[in-house]
Design an enzyme around this catalytic site. Structure first.
Site, PDB file in Angstrom:
ATOM      1  N   PRO A  12     -17.684  28.700   9.554  1.00  0.00           N
ATOM      2  CA  PRO A  12     -16.339  29.277   9.500  1.00  0.00           C
ATOM      3  C   PRO A  12     -15.205  28.262   9.417  1.00  0.00           C
ATOM      4  CG  PRO A  12     -17.355  29.640  11.649  1.00  0.00           C
ATOM      5  CD  PRO A  12     -18.426  29.127  10.742  1.00  0.00           C
ATOM      6  N   ASN A  13     -14.263  28.597   8.578  1.00  0.00           N
ATOM      7  CA  ASN A  13     -13.009  27.866   8.379  1.00  0.00           C
ATOM      8  C   ASN A  13     -13.153  26.568   7.588  1.00  0.00           C
ATOM      9  OD1 ASN A  13     -11.295  29.758   9.788  1.00  0.00           O
ATOM     10  ND2 ASN A  13     -12.324  29.069  11.651  1.00  0.00           N
ATOM     11  N   ARG A  20      -5.545  22.173   5.433  1.00  0.00           N
ATOM     12  CA  ARG A  20      -4.910  22.256   6.746  1.00  0.00           C
ATOM     13  C   ARG A  20      -5.470  21.145   7.643  1.00  0.00           C
ATOM     14  NH1 ARG A  20      -2.452  25.606   4.490  1.00  0.00           N
ATOM     15  NH2 ARG A  20      -2.050  27.796   4.960  1.00  0.00           N
ATOM     16  N   TYR A  25      -9.410  16.617   9.841  1.00  0.00           N
ATOM     17  CA  TYR A  25     -10.511  16.872   8.902  1.00  0.00           C
ATOM     18  C   TYR A  25     -10.355  16.176   7.544  1.00  0.00           C
ATOM     19  CZ  TYR A  25     -11.510  20.469  12.375  1.00  0.00           C
ATOM     20  OH  TYR A  25     -11.793  21.112  13.548  1.00  0.00           O
ATOM     21  N   ASN A  74     -23.187  22.217   9.173  1.00  0.00           N
ATOM     22  CA  ASN A  74     -22.000  22.130  10.008  1.00  0.00           C
ATOM     23  C   ASN A  74     -21.603  23.581  10.272  1.00  0.00           C
ATOM     24  OD1 ASN A  74     -19.538  21.904  11.230  1.00  0.00           O
ATOM     25  ND2 ASN A  74     -18.673  20.451   9.751  1.00  0.00           N
ATOM     26  N   ALA A  77     -17.262  26.344  14.487  1.00  0.00           N
ATOM     27  CA  ALA A  77     -17.158  26.774  15.885  1.00  0.00           C
ATOM     28  C   ALA A  77     -18.401  27.524  16.367  1.00  0.00           C
ATOM     29  CB  ALA A  77     -15.911  27.642  16.058  1.00  0.00           C
ATOM     30  N   HIS A  80     -20.815  25.972  18.954  1.00  0.00           N
ATOM     31  CA  HIS A  80     -20.597  26.004  20.404  1.00  0.00           C
ATOM     32  C   HIS A  80     -20.864  27.375  21.009  1.00  0.00           C
ATOM     33  CE1 HIS A  80     -18.701  22.352  19.097  1.00  0.00           C
ATOM     34  NE2 HIS A  80     -17.737  23.009  18.464  1.00  0.00           N
ATOM     35  N   ASP A  87     -31.616  30.010  17.020  1.00  0.00           N
ATOM     36  CA  ASP A  87     -32.912  30.689  16.863  1.00  0.00           C
ATOM     37  C   ASP A  87     -33.349  30.665  15.399  1.00  0.00           C
ATOM     38  OD1 ASP A  87     -33.126  31.250  19.550  1.00  0.00           O
ATOM     39  OD2 ASP A  87     -32.528  33.351  19.384  1.00  0.00           O
ATOM     40  N   GLU A  98     -27.620  18.326  11.975  1.00  0.00           N
ATOM     41  CA  GLU A  98     -26.303  18.884  12.313  1.00  0.00           C
ATOM     42  C   GLU A  98     -25.228  17.836  12.012  1.00  0.00           C
ATOM     43  OE1 GLU A  98     -26.132  19.636  16.513  1.00  0.00           O
ATOM     44  OE2 GLU A  98     -24.075  20.405  16.450  1.00  0.00           O
ATOM     45  N   HIS A 100     -20.880  17.111  12.084  1.00  0.00           N
ATOM     46  CA  HIS A 100     -19.485  17.483  12.376  1.00  0.00           C
ATOM     47  C   HIS A 100     -18.572  16.401  11.825  1.00  0.00           C
ATOM     48  CE1 HIS A 100     -20.764  20.795  14.763  1.00  0.00           C
ATOM     49  NE2 HIS A 100     -21.649  19.996  15.308  1.00  0.00           N
ATOM     50  N   ILE A 101     -17.529  16.836  11.186  1.00  0.00           N
ATOM     51  CA  ILE A 101     -16.582  15.898  10.580  1.00  0.00           C
ATOM     52  C   ILE A 101     -15.833  15.127  11.674  1.00  0.00           C
ATOM     53  CG2 ILE A 101     -14.494  15.763   9.149  1.00  0.00           C
ATOM     54  CD1 ILE A 101     -15.599  18.423   7.805  1.00  0.00           C
ATOM     55  N   SER A 102     -15.402  15.859  12.683  1.00  0.00           N
ATOM     56  CA  SER A 102     -14.665  15.221  13.787  1.00  0.00           C
ATOM     57  C   SER A 102     -15.647  14.822  14.889  1.00  0.00           C
ATOM     58  CB  SER A 102     -13.622  16.194  14.336  1.00  0.00           C
ATOM     59  OG  SER A 102     -14.248  17.326  14.918  1.00  0.00           O
ATOM     60  N   ARG A 107     -13.010  15.553  21.756  1.00  0.00           N
ATOM     61  CA  ARG A 107     -12.086  16.684  21.665  1.00  0.00           C
ATOM     62  C   ARG A 107     -12.204  17.556  22.923  1.00  0.00           C
ATOM     63  NH1 ARG A 107     -12.371  19.300  15.840  1.00  0.00           N
ATOM     64  NH2 ARG A 107     -10.411  20.167  16.609  1.00  0.00           N
ATOM     65  N   ARG A 111     -15.944  21.929  23.028  1.00  0.00           N
ATOM     66  CA  ARG A 111     -16.632  21.469  21.810  1.00  0.00           C
ATOM     67  C   ARG A 111     -17.772  20.495  22.124  1.00  0.00           C
ATOM     68  NH1 ARG A 111     -13.149  23.191  17.622  1.00  0.00           N
ATOM     69  NH2 ARG A 111     -10.990  23.235  18.348  1.00  0.00           N
TER      70      ARG A 111
HETATM   71  O1  CA2 Z   1     -15.703  18.613  13.261  1.00  0.00           O
HETATM   72  C1  CA2 Z   1     -16.304  19.545  12.730  1.00  0.00           C
HETATM   73  O2  CA2 Z   1     -16.854  19.452  11.635  1.00  0.00           O
HETATM   74  C2  CA2 Z   1     -16.302  20.924  13.410  1.00  0.00           C
HETATM   75  O3  CA2 Z   1     -17.579  21.528  13.178  1.00  0.00           O
HETATM   76  C3  CA2 Z   1     -15.206  21.724  12.740  1.00  0.00           C
HETATM   77  C4  CA2 Z   1     -15.007  23.100  13.378  1.00  0.00           C
HETATM   78  C5  CA2 Z   1     -14.822  22.975  14.888  1.00  0.00           C
HETATM   79  O4  CA2 Z   1     -14.755  24.261  15.474  1.00  0.00           O
HETATM   80  C6  CA2 Z   1     -15.973  22.209  15.523  1.00  0.00           C
HETATM   81  O5  CA2 Z   1     -15.721  22.096  16.903  1.00  0.00           O
HETATM   82  C7  CA2 Z   1     -16.094  20.826  14.912  1.00  0.00           C
HETATM   83  C8  CA2 Z   1     -13.738  23.753  12.817  1.00  0.00           C
HETATM   84  C9  CA2 Z   1     -13.740  23.879  11.363  1.00  0.00           C
HETATM   85  C10 CA2 Z   1     -12.346  24.218  10.945  1.00  0.00           C
HETATM   86  O6  CA2 Z   1     -12.119  23.573   9.732  1.00  0.00           O
HETATM   87  C11 CA2 Z   1     -10.835  23.483   9.296  1.00  0.00           C
HETATM   88  C12 CA2 Z   1     -10.647  22.677   8.212  1.00  0.00           C
HETATM   89  C13 CA2 Z   1      -9.387  22.505   7.738  1.00  0.00           C
HETATM   90  C14 CA2 Z   1      -8.325  23.163   8.329  1.00  0.00           C
HETATM   91  C15 CA2 Z   1      -8.529  23.966   9.418  1.00  0.00           C
HETATM   92  C16 CA2 Z   1      -9.806  24.137   9.896  1.00  0.00           C
END
Ligand code: CA2
Length: 151
Positions: A12-13, A20, A25, A74, A77, A80, A87, A98, A100-102, A107, A111
Site C-alpha cells: 500500500p501507498n 510525496r 522515500y 515491500n 504498512a 507491521h 502466512d 523483505e 524497506h526503502i527507509s 523511525r 515500524r
Molecule cells: O520504508 C519502506 O519501504 C516502508 O515499507 C514504506 C511504508 C511504511 O509504512 C513502512 O513502515 C516502511 C509506507 C509506504 C508509503 O509510501 C509512500 C511513498 C511516497 C509517498 C507517500 C508514501
C-alpha cells in the site's frame, strides 16, 4: 537455460513513490526504477506487482509462489500488521526477501516490528531503492527452483 523468474511486490501507498515525501522515500517513481533494474538483470525475468489491498497481495503470492524462483516484497504498512501476509509467504515454496526503502528501525516504534521478517530469507532496509537490487542479486545467487545441483 530458462531465465530465473523473480517477482517484486510492493504494498500500500508505494504507488505514490516519487510524488510525496521525497525526504523519506526519494524522488523516483517505482516504474522508472523497475525499468532500470530490469536492465541490470538480463539473465532474469523480473516482474512487478503493486496493490493497496491485502487480499490482492496474498492472491499474488499464491499465484507465483510455487513456480517462481523468488519474491522481493515491500509490504508497506502491512509489514507491521499482517499475519495473513506472513502466512502466505510461509505457505509457498519461493524464497522471499523483505525490503524497506527507509530504515524502519530509525523511525517510529510501531515500524520496528515486522511480521514478515521471520518468514523471509532476510531483510534489507534503509538503503533506498537500491535495496531491491541487492535483494534480486541475492535471490539470483540461490539455486533456482529448476536447479539440479544441491543447495
Ligand atoms: O520504508 C519502506 O519501504 C516502508 O515499507 C514504506 C511504508 C511504511 O509504512 C513502512 O513502515 C516502511 C509506507 C509506504 C508509503 O509510501 C509512500 C511513498 C511516497 C509517498 C507517500 C508514501
Amino acid at each position: 537455460m530458462t531465465k530465473r523468474q523473480i517477482l517484486i511486490i510492493n504494498g500500500p501507498n508505494l504507488n505514490l513513490l516519487g510524488r510525496r515525501q521525497p525526504e523519506i522515500y526519494g524522488n523516483k517513481g517505482f516504474e522508472d526504477y523497475f525499468g532500470q533494474l530490469s536492465g541490470l538483470f538480463a539473465e532474469a525475468s523480473l516482474s512487478y506487482f503493486q496493490s493497496n489491498h491485502e487480499g490482492d497481495l496474498i492472491d499474488k503470492i499464491h499465484e507465483v509462489g510455487f513456480t517462481y524462483d523468488g519474491i522481493v516484497i515491500n509490504a508497506g504498512a502491512y509489514t507491521h500488521t499482517s499475519v495473513a501476509l506472513a502466512d502466505a509467504l510461509s505457505a509457498v515454496t519461493a524464497p522471499a526477501v523483505e525490503v524497506h526503502i527507509s530504515n524502519i528501525h530509525a523511525r517510529e516504534a510501531f515500524r520496528h516490528h515486522s511480521y514478515l521478517s521471520p518468514v523471509c530469507k532476510g531483510m534489507i532496509c534503509g538503503l533506498g531503492l537500491q535495496g531491491y537490487e541487492l535483494a534480486v542479486r541475492f535471490l539470483m545467487g540461490l539455486p533456482g527452483k529448476d536447479s539440479t545441483k544441491p543447495a
